[in-house]
Design a protein around this motif. Structure first.
Motif, PDB file in Angstrom:
ATOM      1  N   ALA A   1       0.825  -1.206   0.000  1.00  0.00           N
ATOM      2  CA  ALA A   1       0.000   0.000   0.000  1.00  0.00           C
ATOM      3  C   ALA A   1       0.861   1.257   0.000  1.00  0.00           C
ATOM      4  CB  ALA A   1      -0.926  -0.007   1.209  1.00  0.00           C
ATOM      5  N   ALA A   2       0.662   2.092  -1.006  1.00  0.00           N
ATOM      6  CA  ALA A   2       1.435   3.337  -1.099  1.00  0.00           C
ATOM      7  C   ALA A   2       0.830   4.241  -2.150  1.00  0.00           C
ATOM      8  CB  ALA A   2       2.899   3.052  -1.441  1.00  0.00           C
ATOM      9  N   GLU A   3       0.972   5.533  -1.936  1.00  0.00           N
ATOM     10  CA  GLU A   3       0.703   6.506  -2.984  1.00  0.00           C
ATOM     11  C   GLU A   3       1.977   6.641  -3.810  1.00  0.00           C
ATOM     12  OE1 GLU A   3      -2.010   7.811  -3.784  1.00  0.00           O
ATOM     13  OE2 GLU A   3      -3.314   7.614  -2.037  1.00  0.00           O
ATOM     14  N   THR A   4       1.855   6.574  -5.114  1.00  0.00           N
ATOM     15  CA  THR A   4       3.015   6.669  -5.988  1.00  0.00           C
ATOM     16  C   THR A   4       2.875   7.899  -6.881  1.00  0.00           C
ATOM     17  OG1 THR A   4       1.986   5.293  -7.693  1.00  0.00           O
ATOM     18  CG2 THR A   4       3.275   4.170  -5.992  1.00  0.00           C
ATOM     19  N   GLY A   5       3.906   8.177  -7.659  1.00  0.00           N
ATOM     20  CA  GLY A   5       3.860   9.308  -8.573  1.00  0.00           C
ATOM     21  C   GLY A   5       4.737  10.439  -8.103  1.00  0.00           C
ATOM     22  N   THR A   6       5.899  10.572  -8.715  1.00  0.00           N
ATOM     23  CA  THR A   6       6.852  11.603  -8.323  1.00  0.00           C
ATOM     24  C   THR A   6       6.271  12.997  -8.471  1.00  0.00           C
ATOM     25  OG1 THR A   6       8.729  10.216  -8.946  1.00  0.00           O
ATOM     26  CG2 THR A   6       9.115  12.579  -8.832  1.00  0.00           C
ATOM     27  N   GLY A   7       5.721  13.289  -9.647  1.00  0.00           N
ATOM     28  CA  GLY A   7       5.184  14.619  -9.890  1.00  0.00           C
ATOM     29  C   GLY A   7       4.003  14.937  -8.997  1.00  0.00           C
ATOM     30  N   GLN A   8       3.111  13.974  -8.827  1.00  0.00           N
ATOM     31  CA  GLN A   8       1.923  14.197  -8.021  1.00  0.00           C
ATOM     32  C   GLN A   8       2.285  14.468  -6.560  1.00  0.00           C
ATOM     33  OE1 GLN A   8      -0.794  10.879  -7.906  1.00  0.00           O
ATOM     34  NE2 GLN A   8      -2.551  12.168  -7.509  1.00  0.00           N
ATOM     35  N   SER A   9       3.368  13.880  -6.087  1.00  0.00           N
ATOM     36  CA  SER A   9       3.744  14.055  -4.681  1.00  0.00           C
ATOM     37  C   SER A   9       4.147  15.485  -4.359  1.00  0.00           C
ATOM     38  CB  SER A   9       4.870  13.084  -4.312  1.00  0.00           C
ATOM     39  OG  SER A   9       6.102  13.459  -4.900  1.00  0.00           O
ATOM     40  N   LEU A  10       4.507  16.270  -5.366  1.00  0.00           N
ATOM     41  CA  LEU A  10       4.857  17.672  -5.122  1.00  0.00           C
ATOM     42  C   LEU A  10       3.625  18.498  -4.777  1.00  0.00           C
ATOM     43  CD1 LEU A  10       7.466  18.397  -7.953  1.00  0.00           C
ATOM     44  CD2 LEU A  10       7.904  18.172  -5.504  1.00  0.00           C
ATOM     45  N   SER A  11       2.504  18.188  -5.406  1.00  0.00           N
ATOM     46  CA  SER A  11       1.283  18.955  -5.165  1.00  0.00           C
ATOM     47  C   SER A  11       0.360  18.291  -4.154  1.00  0.00           C
ATOM     48  CB  SER A  11       0.526  19.168  -6.486  1.00  0.00           C
ATOM     49  OG  SER A  11       0.194  17.924  -7.076  1.00  0.00           O
ATOM     50  N   GLU A  12       0.612  17.009  -3.852  1.00  0.00           N
ATOM     51  CA  GLU A  12      -0.202  16.288  -2.880  1.00  0.00           C
ATOM     52  C   GLU A  12       0.704  15.596  -1.868  1.00  0.00           C
ATOM     53  OE1 GLU A  12      -3.632  14.157  -4.349  1.00  0.00           O
ATOM     54  OE2 GLU A  12      -3.346  15.027  -6.342  1.00  0.00           O
ATOM     55  N   ALA A  13       1.593  16.394  -1.297  1.00  0.00           N
ATOM     56  CA  ALA A  13       2.580  15.847  -0.364  1.00  0.00           C
ATOM     57  C   ALA A  13       1.917  15.241   0.868  1.00  0.00           C
ATOM     58  CB  ALA A  13       3.570  16.937   0.040  1.00  0.00           C
ATOM     59  N   THR A  14       0.878  15.879   1.353  1.00  0.00           N
ATOM     60  CA  THR A  14       0.194  15.374   2.554  1.00  0.00           C
ATOM     61  C   THR A  14      -0.410  14.006   2.296  1.00  0.00           C
ATOM     62  OG1 THR A  14      -0.302  17.628   3.279  1.00  0.00           O
ATOM     63  CG2 THR A  14      -1.614  15.841   4.239  1.00  0.00           C
ATOM     64  N   ARG A  15      -1.023  13.857   1.133  1.00  0.00           N
ATOM     65  CA  ARG A  15      -1.625  12.566   0.779  1.00  0.00           C
ATOM     66  C   ARG A  15      -0.571  11.468   0.736  1.00  0.00           C
ATOM     67  NH1 ARG A  15      -4.365  11.528  -5.145  1.00  0.00           N
ATOM     68  NH2 ARG A  15      -4.187   9.252  -5.157  1.00  0.00           N
ATOM     69  N   HIS A  16       0.571  11.747   0.137  1.00  0.00           N
ATOM     70  CA  HIS A  16       1.636  10.748   0.048  1.00  0.00           C
ATOM     71  C   HIS A  16       2.191  10.415   1.428  1.00  0.00           C
ATOM     72  CE1 HIS A  16       1.412  11.387  -4.247  1.00  0.00           C
ATOM     73  NE2 HIS A  16       2.300  10.446  -4.433  1.00  0.00           N
ATOM     74  N   ALA A  17       2.445  11.444   2.232  1.00  0.00           N
ATOM     75  CA  ALA A  17       2.986  11.209   3.570  1.00  0.00           C
ATOM     76  C   ALA A  17       1.986  10.458   4.440  1.00  0.00           C
ATOM     77  CB  ALA A  17       3.373  12.537   4.217  1.00  0.00           C
ATOM     78  N   HIS A  18       0.712  10.801   4.293  1.00  0.00           N
ATOM     79  CA  HIS A  18      -0.312  10.163   5.130  1.00  0.00           C
ATOM     80  C   HIS A  18      -0.404   8.671   4.831  1.00  0.00           C
ATOM     81  CE1 HIS A  18      -3.790  10.032   7.710  1.00  0.00           C
ATOM     82  NE2 HIS A  18      -4.534   9.515   6.746  1.00  0.00           N
ATOM     83  N   THR A  19      -0.508   8.323   3.559  1.00  0.00           N
ATOM     84  CA  THR A  19      -0.639   6.912   3.200  1.00  0.00           C
ATOM     85  C   THR A  19       0.657   6.146   3.441  1.00  0.00           C
ATOM     86  OG1 THR A  19      -2.324   7.405   1.531  1.00  0.00           O
ATOM     87  CG2 THR A  19      -1.173   5.293   1.340  1.00  0.00           C
ATOM     88  N   ASN A  20       1.761   6.674   2.944  1.00  0.00           N
ATOM     89  CA  ASN A  20       3.013   5.919   2.963  1.00  0.00           C
ATOM     90  C   ASN A  20       3.635   5.827   4.344  1.00  0.00           C
ATOM     91  OD1 ASN A  20       2.442   5.959   0.273  1.00  0.00           O
ATOM     92  ND2 ASN A  20       4.240   7.119  -0.354  1.00  0.00           N
ATOM     93  N   VAL A  21       3.562   6.903   5.101  1.00  0.00           N
ATOM     94  CA  VAL A  21       4.201   6.915   6.425  1.00  0.00           C
ATOM     95  C   VAL A  21       3.182   6.628   7.526  1.00  0.00           C
ATOM     96  CG1 VAL A  21       5.634   8.217   8.039  1.00  0.00           C
ATOM     97  CG2 VAL A  21       5.937   8.548   5.570  1.00  0.00           C
ATOM     98  N   VAL A  22       2.139   7.452   7.609  1.00  0.00           N
ATOM     99  CA  VAL A  22       1.144   7.253   8.673  1.00  0.00           C
ATOM    100  C   VAL A  22       0.428   5.918   8.487  1.00  0.00           C
ATOM    101  CG1 VAL A  22      -0.952   8.158   9.736  1.00  0.00           C
ATOM    102  CG2 VAL A  22       0.862   9.727   9.028  1.00  0.00           C
TER     103      VAL A  22
END
Length: 354
Positions: A83-104
């Motif tokens: 389970a992870a949010e992927t996408g290098t470009g998308q992570s710049l504009s949706e950093a919270t979403r990536h951090a929430h799923t991948n880390v939290v």
């Protein structure tokens, strides 16, 4: 004899579905937890490619209540954490979403395992080559190893694509992580969180740093991942494939079948706890080479260089798989051409089913 139980987070996605037949034959019980995110799943229906013997629980790994539902009745021997949010470009504009799923999402899972006294024997984490960032390079004049860091906006806007040197293959024992994207940073944090927890509670863990995965089953609606499927769709429409930068960006493309076999090895192989393995083809391919081959398959116009760039993208990324071959007991079984043949045939089938 089958092993007892396996839990797969994000297991209804591209990798999870490809892995599911192997897990169904290996374990008595397989439970998949997946939120069926609309960016990947056009509908919230169970994917047809997910093996029928795998139980699917639709839920968010970031929700403690989902974990309570799962762990109240199921104590996995092995966990495969996809389970992870992927996408290098998308992570710049949706950093919270990536951090929430991948880390939290990872920490919520680990808290639940402690809360339910459900410590697994082994955890397998699919990480990413993005943790290396630009990786390590060698200077041309003296062969000295150096880490160039992140390409600046000024550098990219002036078309200065390369650093002064030669990139070396990414390999965990030779190249230190230095992520240059939010996505890469969250995946490295995921590695640190999981390994720290596993060491403390006595679970084995294995980390797989995947290169560019492609093949049948890859989402055709997610614009943030899957450059191979994107190129195929453009060429299939007889369009010229646009090449960013100068077209000489290097990547390591690995077929999904080989990824599934690598994960199975990480589950079964004894004596590899606390190891980090690089999983790729071990072959460097430029985007120009990739686009030319895809264009030839579809008899599409030749690719063209557009000089655009994506913030957060690295210049070159390819792996050295010699350690993985030797100690994981795995090696890729498919060439890029074989993988492209399989993918293009699958895309044709999908187009007829729309």
């Amino acid at each position: 004899m089958k092993r007892h139980s396996c839990l797969v987070t994000g297991g209804a996605g591209f990798i999870g579905c490809a892995l599911s037949p192997k897990l169904a034959s290996e374990f008595e019980s397989v439970v998949v937890v997946d939120n069926l995110h609309p960016q990947i799943h056009a509908t919230r229906a169970r994917p047809a490619a997910l093996h029928e013997d795998c139980e699917l629980i639709v839920g968010d790994v970031c929700a403690p209540s989902v974990w309570d539902q799962v762990l109240d009745r199921f104590k996995p021997d092995v966990i495969v954490h996809l389970a992870a949010e992927t996408g290098t470009g998308q992570s710049l504009s949706e950093a919270t979403r990536h951090a929430h799923t991948n880390v939290v999402g990872t920490t919520v899972m680990l808290d639940a395992l402690m809360r339910h006294k459900a410590i697994p024997n082994r955890l397998v984490l699919t990480s990413s080559r993005a943790v290396y960032g630009e990786g390590a390079w060698r200077r041309r004049q003296n062969d000295e190893l150096f880490y160039p860091g992140q390409r600046s906006l000024q550098q990219l806007s002036q078309g200065q694509w390369d650093f002064d040197g030669q990139p070396i293959a990414m390999e965990a024992r030779n190249v230190q992580p230095a992520p240059v994207s939010v996505y890469g940073a969250t995946k490295l944090a995921q590695e640190h969180v999981l390994s720290s927890w596993a060491n403390a509670v006595g679970s084995e863990y294995v980390i797989l740093r995947l290169q560019n995965v492609f093949g049948p089953g890859q989402s055709l609606i997610n614009s943030y991942t899957g450059i191979v499927s994107l190129f195929c769709q453009l060429a299939r429409r007889k369009e010229s494939i646009p090449l960013y930068e100068d077209g000489l960006v290097q990547r390591d493309f690995i077929l999904i079948n080989d990824i599934a076999s690598a994960i199975l090895c990480a589950i079964k192989k004894e004596g590899i706890s606390r190891e980090v393995f690089d999983i790729g083809s071990g072959v460097s391919t430029t985007l120009e080479q990739l686009a030319n081959e895809i264009s030839a398959i579809y008899e599409a116009p030749a690719p063209h260089v557009v000089g655009k760039y994506r913030l957060g993208d690295v210049r070159h990324a390819f792996s050295d798989t010699s350690y993985s071959n030797k100690f994981l007991g795995w090696q890729p079984a498919h060439t890029l051409h074989e993988g492209l043949t399989a993918l293009t045939k699958w895309i044709e089938v999908q187009s007829k089913n729309v």
